[in-house]
Design a protein around this motif. Structure first.
Motif, PDB file in Angstrom:
ATOM      1  N   TRP A 134       8.556  -6.191  -3.604  1.00  0.00           N
ATOM      2  CA  TRP A 134       7.070  -5.943  -4.209  1.00  0.00           C
ATOM      3  C   TRP A 134       6.620  -4.476  -3.520  1.00  0.00           C
ATOM      4  CZ3 TRP A 134       6.757  -7.093  -9.254  1.00  0.00           C
ATOM      5  CH2 TRP A 134       7.214  -8.377  -9.411  1.00  0.00           C
ATOM      6  N   LEU A 135       6.680  -4.576  -2.119  1.00  0.00           N
ATOM      7  CA  LEU A 135       6.230  -3.458  -1.261  1.00  0.00           C
ATOM      8  C   LEU A 135       7.131  -2.150  -1.855  1.00  0.00           C
ATOM      9  CD1 LEU A 135       4.535  -2.064   0.657  1.00  0.00           C
ATOM     10  CD2 LEU A 135       6.212  -2.921   2.549  1.00  0.00           C
ATOM     11  N   GLY A 136       8.289  -2.363  -1.924  1.00  0.00           N
ATOM     12  CA  GLY A 136       9.232  -1.260  -2.461  1.00  0.00           C
ATOM     13  C   GLY A 136       8.879  -0.650  -3.747  1.00  0.00           C
ATOM     14  N   TYR A 137       8.553  -1.614  -4.478  1.00  0.00           N
ATOM     15  CA  TYR A 137       8.203  -1.357  -6.008  1.00  0.00           C
ATOM     16  C   TYR A 137       6.954  -0.470  -6.020  1.00  0.00           C
ATOM     17  CZ  TYR A 137      11.046  -3.223  -9.838  1.00  0.00           C
ATOM     18  OH  TYR A 137      11.933  -3.408 -10.925  1.00  0.00           O
ATOM     19  N   ARG A 138       5.923  -0.968  -5.174  1.00  0.00           N
ATOM     20  CA  ARG A 138       4.870  -0.255  -5.103  1.00  0.00           C
ATOM     21  C   ARG A 138       4.970   1.236  -4.671  1.00  0.00           C
ATOM     22  NH1 ARG A 138       0.881  -1.537  -0.424  1.00  0.00           N
ATOM     23  NH2 ARG A 138       2.260   0.129   0.383  1.00  0.00           N
ATOM     24  N   ASN A 139       5.622   1.222  -3.715  1.00  0.00           N
ATOM     25  CA  ASN A 139       5.724   2.492  -3.071  1.00  0.00           C
ATOM     26  C   ASN A 139       6.579   3.467  -3.960  1.00  0.00           C
ATOM     27  OD1 ASN A 139       4.537   1.834  -0.882  1.00  0.00           O
ATOM     28  ND2 ASN A 139       6.416   1.320   0.382  1.00  0.00           N
ATOM     29  N   THR A 140       7.700   2.952  -4.576  1.00  0.00           N
ATOM     30  CA  THR A 140       8.550   3.717  -5.290  1.00  0.00           C
ATOM     31  C   THR A 140       7.762   4.223  -6.785  1.00  0.00           C
ATOM     32  OG1 THR A 140      10.580   2.594  -4.775  1.00  0.00           O
ATOM     33  CG2 THR A 140      10.565   3.720  -6.872  1.00  0.00           C
ATOM     34  N   ILE A 141       6.953   3.299  -7.331  1.00  0.00           N
ATOM     35  CA  ILE A 141       6.120   3.808  -8.426  1.00  0.00           C
ATOM     36  C   ILE A 141       5.253   4.948  -7.956  1.00  0.00           C
ATOM     37  CG2 ILE A 141       4.312   3.153 -10.080  1.00  0.00           C
ATOM     38  CD1 ILE A 141       5.648   0.391  -9.993  1.00  0.00           C
ATOM     39  N   LEU A 142       4.506   4.719  -6.958  1.00  0.00           N
ATOM     40  CA  LEU A 142       3.667   5.655  -6.387  1.00  0.00           C
ATOM     41  C   LEU A 142       4.224   7.094  -6.040  1.00  0.00           C
ATOM     42  CD1 LEU A 142       0.946   6.610  -4.863  1.00  0.00           C
ATOM     43  CD2 LEU A 142       1.678   5.739  -2.769  1.00  0.00           C
ATOM     44  N   TYR A 143       5.558   6.897  -5.433  1.00  0.00           N
ATOM     45  CA  TYR A 143       6.191   8.307  -5.209  1.00  0.00           C
ATOM     46  C   TYR A 143       6.677   8.888  -6.734  1.00  0.00           C
ATOM     47  CZ  TYR A 143       6.639   6.364  -0.400  1.00  0.00           C
ATOM     48  OH  TYR A 143       6.476   6.069   0.658  1.00  0.00           O
ATOM     49  N   THR A 144       7.102   7.925  -7.573  1.00  0.00           N
ATOM     50  CA  THR A 144       7.629   8.332  -8.837  1.00  0.00           C
ATOM     51  C   THR A 144       6.354   9.231  -9.694  1.00  0.00           C
ATOM     52  OG1 THR A 144       9.334   6.803  -8.824  1.00  0.00           O
ATOM     53  CG2 THR A 144       8.698   7.764 -11.218  1.00  0.00           C
ATOM     54  N   VAL A 145       5.276   8.435  -9.705  1.00  0.00           N
ATOM     55  CA  VAL A 145       4.068   9.035 -10.773  1.00  0.00           C
ATOM     56  C   VAL A 145       3.607  10.200  -9.746  1.00  0.00           C
ATOM     57  CG1 VAL A 145       1.839   8.408 -11.476  1.00  0.00           C
ATOM     58  CG2 VAL A 145       3.597   6.715 -11.543  1.00  0.00           C
ATOM     59  N   LEU A 146       3.346  10.180  -8.429  1.00  0.00           N
ATOM     60  CA  LEU A 146       2.707  11.233  -8.004  1.00  0.00           C
ATOM     61  C   LEU A 146       3.645  12.468  -7.865  1.00  0.00           C
ATOM     62  CD1 LEU A 146       0.221  12.647  -6.219  1.00  0.00           C
ATOM     63  CD2 LEU A 146       1.412  11.646  -4.304  1.00  0.00           C
ATOM     64  N   GLY A 147       4.996  12.284  -7.409  1.00  0.00           N
ATOM     65  CA  GLY A 147       5.804  13.334  -7.207  1.00  0.00           C
ATOM     66  C   GLY A 147       6.093  13.910  -8.744  1.00  0.00           C
ATOM     67  N   THR A 148       6.230  13.130  -9.729  1.00  0.00           N
ATOM     68  CA  THR A 148       6.540  13.657 -11.170  1.00  0.00           C
ATOM     69  C   THR A 148       5.435  14.573 -11.563  1.00  0.00           C
ATOM     70  OG1 THR A 148       7.877  11.894 -11.651  1.00  0.00           O
ATOM     71  CG2 THR A 148       7.257  13.142 -13.539  1.00  0.00           C
ATOM     72  N   ILE A 149       4.243  14.359 -11.233  1.00  0.00           N
ATOM     73  CA  ILE A 149       2.915  14.906 -11.660  1.00  0.00           C
ATOM     74  C   ILE A 149       3.061  16.324 -11.111  1.00  0.00           C
ATOM     75  CG2 ILE A 149       0.403  15.197 -11.389  1.00  0.00           C
ATOM     76  CD1 ILE A 149       0.411  12.128 -11.917  1.00  0.00           C
TER      77      ILE A 149
END
Length: 295
Positions: free
Chosen positions: A73-88
């Motif tokens: 779940w920690l990895g999920y949270r970090n990956t979602i954060l990296y994906t959303v912020l990075g994609t923007i």
């Protein structure tokens, strides 16, 4: 209008193409089906090669162990954060670079474009990039994951070509006559007409961020910042199944459970991308074809 009759050569060609297409689909589809089936099957049957296509010995224990693990779940949270912020950041920076260089009235746009394309084939390499990230003070932080890959040259070329081929130059001239600034033209005219290429950029960049692990492997040391792919790598390659709560079982049971955990982790990590794709699929082919480099 007369229709050309289908000859035996045409039928043979169509048959060969159809057979090759079906064969390619099966080759690509089978591993996906096998992973999904193995994740729901008894790990002992998977190890013995008894699972071929459909699940056998249905069990949800591997999924239970995966979903109860905090690191997942920690990895999920970090990956979602990296994906959303990075994609923007990716989409905004790519459009900000591609839009002005697609304008015919942009001074020196050709040499600037050639300079950017040059970086697609020749770059500084891993060590200079690492030193730059360290000296900028973003090492072991979220910015080390999203900033060094803010713009991908290939996606820039696709976006630039889209703007050149899809937005008529006369539209820019009309907007200029009406007193519209370049930024206003971009926001009010260009972006509303560019939903296809924006969807393509979002898909390309989001999938890239979601699957990325090498940047985190180099630039991150704090385990609290590890993305899901690093945790998945540890489970698949390093065999760290002890962190999944298997310390209280024998070695044989550990091996069997590790097999189920591997497949269930792959499925869990792939779900968000599979959910995202249908929403951008209708724009995907159109955006890529329009934005493709023409000969």
């Amino acid at each position: 209008m007369a229709h050309r009759s289908i000859t035996s050569d045409d039928r043979l060609f169509n048959t060969v193409v159809n057979v090759l297409s079906i064969g390619t689909i099966l080759i690509v589809l089978y591993p996906l089906i096998f992973v999904l089936s193995a994740s729901f099957s008894d790990p002992d049957l998977v190890l013995r090669g008894k699972v071929i296509l459909f699940p056998r010995g249905l069990t949800l224990e591997p999924y239970k162990m995966v979903l109860e693990n905090e690191s997942i779940w920690l990895g999920y949270r970090n990956t979602i954060l990296y994906t959303v912020l990075g994609t923007i950041i990716n989409v905004v920076m790519t459009i900000m670079l591609a839009y002005p260089l697609s304008r015919k009235d942009m001074p020196f746009r050709r040499p600037i474009t050639l300079f950017i394309v040059f970086t697609m084939y020749f770059n500084g390499g891993m060590i200079p990039t690492y030193l730059l990230v360290r000296d900028l003070g973003i090492y072991d932080s979220i910015w080390a994951i999203v900033l060094p890959v803010a713009i991908t040259t290939y996606n820039f070329i696709v976006a630039k070509t889209f703007f050149e081929n899809s937005i008529p130059h006369e539209m820019y001239e009309s907007a200029m006559i009406d007193g519209s600034s370049n930024i206003r033209t971009l926001i009010s005219i260009v972006l509303p007409l560019s939903s296809s290429i924006i969807a393509v950029l979002i898909l390309f960049y989001a999938v890239s961020h979601w699957n990325s692990y090498f940047s985190a492997l180099i630039y991150l040391r704090n385990e609290e910042l590890f993305p899901l792919q690093i945790i998945l790598r540890d489970i698949l390659l390093l065999g760290q199944t002890e962190q999944m709560g298997t310390n209280d079982v024998g070695m044989g049971d550990k091996i069997k459970m590790a097999e189920g955990i591997k497949y269930s982790v792959i499925v869990v990590s792939s779900v968000p991308v599979l959910v995202l794709y249908p929403f951008v699929q209708k724009h995907f082919v159109k955006g890529v074809m329009i934005g493709a480099v023409k000969g």
